[in-house]
Design a protein around this motif. Structure first.
Motif, short mmCIF file in Angstrom:
data_model
loop_
_atom_site.label_atom_id
_atom_site.label_comp_id
_atom_site.label_asym_id
_atom_site.label_seq_id
_atom_site.Cartn_x
_atom_site.Cartn_y
_atom_site.Cartn_z
N ALA A 145 48.63 9.48 15.18
CA ALA A 145 49.85 9.96 15.84
C ALA A 145 49.68 9.82 17.35
O ALA A 145 48.74 10.36 17.93
N VAL A 146 50.59 9.08 17.97
CA VAL A 146 50.56 8.84 19.42
C VAL A 146 51.91 9.22 20.00
O VAL A 146 52.96 8.74 19.53
N GLY A 183 58.72 13.80 10.37
CA GLY A 183 59.58 13.69 11.55
C GLY A 183 59.15 12.64 12.54
O GLY A 183 59.75 12.52 13.62
N MET A 184 58.12 11.87 12.22
CA MET A 184 57.64 10.81 13.10
C MET A 184 57.98 9.44 12.51
O MET A 184 58.00 9.28 11.28
N HIS A 204 49.69 9.29 24.57
CA HIS A 204 48.63 10.27 24.34
C HIS A 204 48.44 10.54 22.85
O HIS A 204 49.41 10.62 22.09
N LEU A 205 47.19 10.69 22.45
CA LEU A 205 46.86 10.97 21.07
C LEU A 205 47.34 12.35 20.67
O LEU A 205 47.14 13.32 21.39
N ARG A 206 47.97 12.43 19.50
CA ARG A 206 48.40 13.72 18.95
C ARG A 206 47.62 14.08 17.70
O ARG A 206 47.51 15.25 17.35
N GLY A 226 59.88 12.11 25.28
CA GLY A 226 59.21 11.02 24.57
C GLY A 226 59.35 11.13 23.06
O GLY A 226 60.10 11.96 22.55
N ALA A 227 58.61 10.28 22.36
CA ALA A 227 58.65 10.26 20.90
C ALA A 227 57.23 10.08 20.38
O ALA A 227 56.39 9.46 21.03
#
Length: 203
Positions: free
Chosen positions: A44-45, A94-95, A30-32, A53-54
């Protein structure tokens, strides 16, 4: 970000990906967000469950692919196992940051739902509030969609059937004039929602 072309590309990608706030980019993904970066866009996904999840940040340079191909590139990346060099992996906010090279990634085709949205957006934007052209739609079996349209200054609603799996941009742009051609008009015997039908499935 000061380059005008970069800003325009960033805005185009952001607009294009708004749809994926309500639909998965790929199964379980899912798109973030859509973030600006120097010479690139970062998408960001979130992959997996909300808790376990991550979130990954995929970076795509602006000069490597047109915005319209970015969803297909993401679908390919998210649907298959990918291998990246250590130079393409980083970290931001953090990603896990992954720099993509779209020239080496064949984009997966747009699912039918996305194709429908593309057609409907094109026919409803920019809209004329007083004389709208597209006033309804129905997705049907076998990749067909019926568009309910009205012609300016003429009474009656026309149902125009198109095939989603092979709808070129030229057809979308031509629909307003094609529905005006009287030789294409057929009675709408089985559809009480329109006065005439136009078959554009083989256009």
């Amino acid at each position: 970000m000061t380059d005008t072309e970069d800003v325009e590309q960033q805005a185009a990608v952001s607009h294009l990906l708004l749809y994926y706030l309500n639909a998965p980019v790929a199964e379980g993904s899912h798109l973030r967000g859509v973030l600006p970066a120097p010479g690139a866009v970062r998408i960001a996904v979130h992959v997996g469950d909300e808790e376990d999840g991550a979130t990954f940040l995929y970076e795509i340079p602006h000069d490597t692919v047109a915005p319209a191909f970015i969803p297909g590139v993401l679908r390919t990346v998210l649907a298959r196992t990918q291998f990246y060099s250590s130079d393409d992996i980083g970290e931001a906010m953090g990603m896990t940051l992954i720099r993509l090279h779209p020239k080496n990634i064949p984009p997966d085709p747009e699912p039918e739902q996305g194709q429908a949205l593309t057609v409907l957006r094109a026919l409803s934007d920019p809209g004329d509030d007083e004389n709208p052209f597209l006033i309804g739609f129905l997705r049907m079996r076998q990749g067909l969609m019926r568009l309910y349209v009205q012609r300016p200054d003429r009474p009656g609603i026309i149902g125009a059937d198109i095939r989603l799996t092979c709808t070129p941009t030229a057809l979308i742009a031509s629909i307003p004039s094609l529905v005006e051609e009287e030789e294409r008009h057929r009675p709408a015997a089985d559809d009480p929602h329109c006065d005439l039908l136009v078959d554009l499935t083989d256009w």
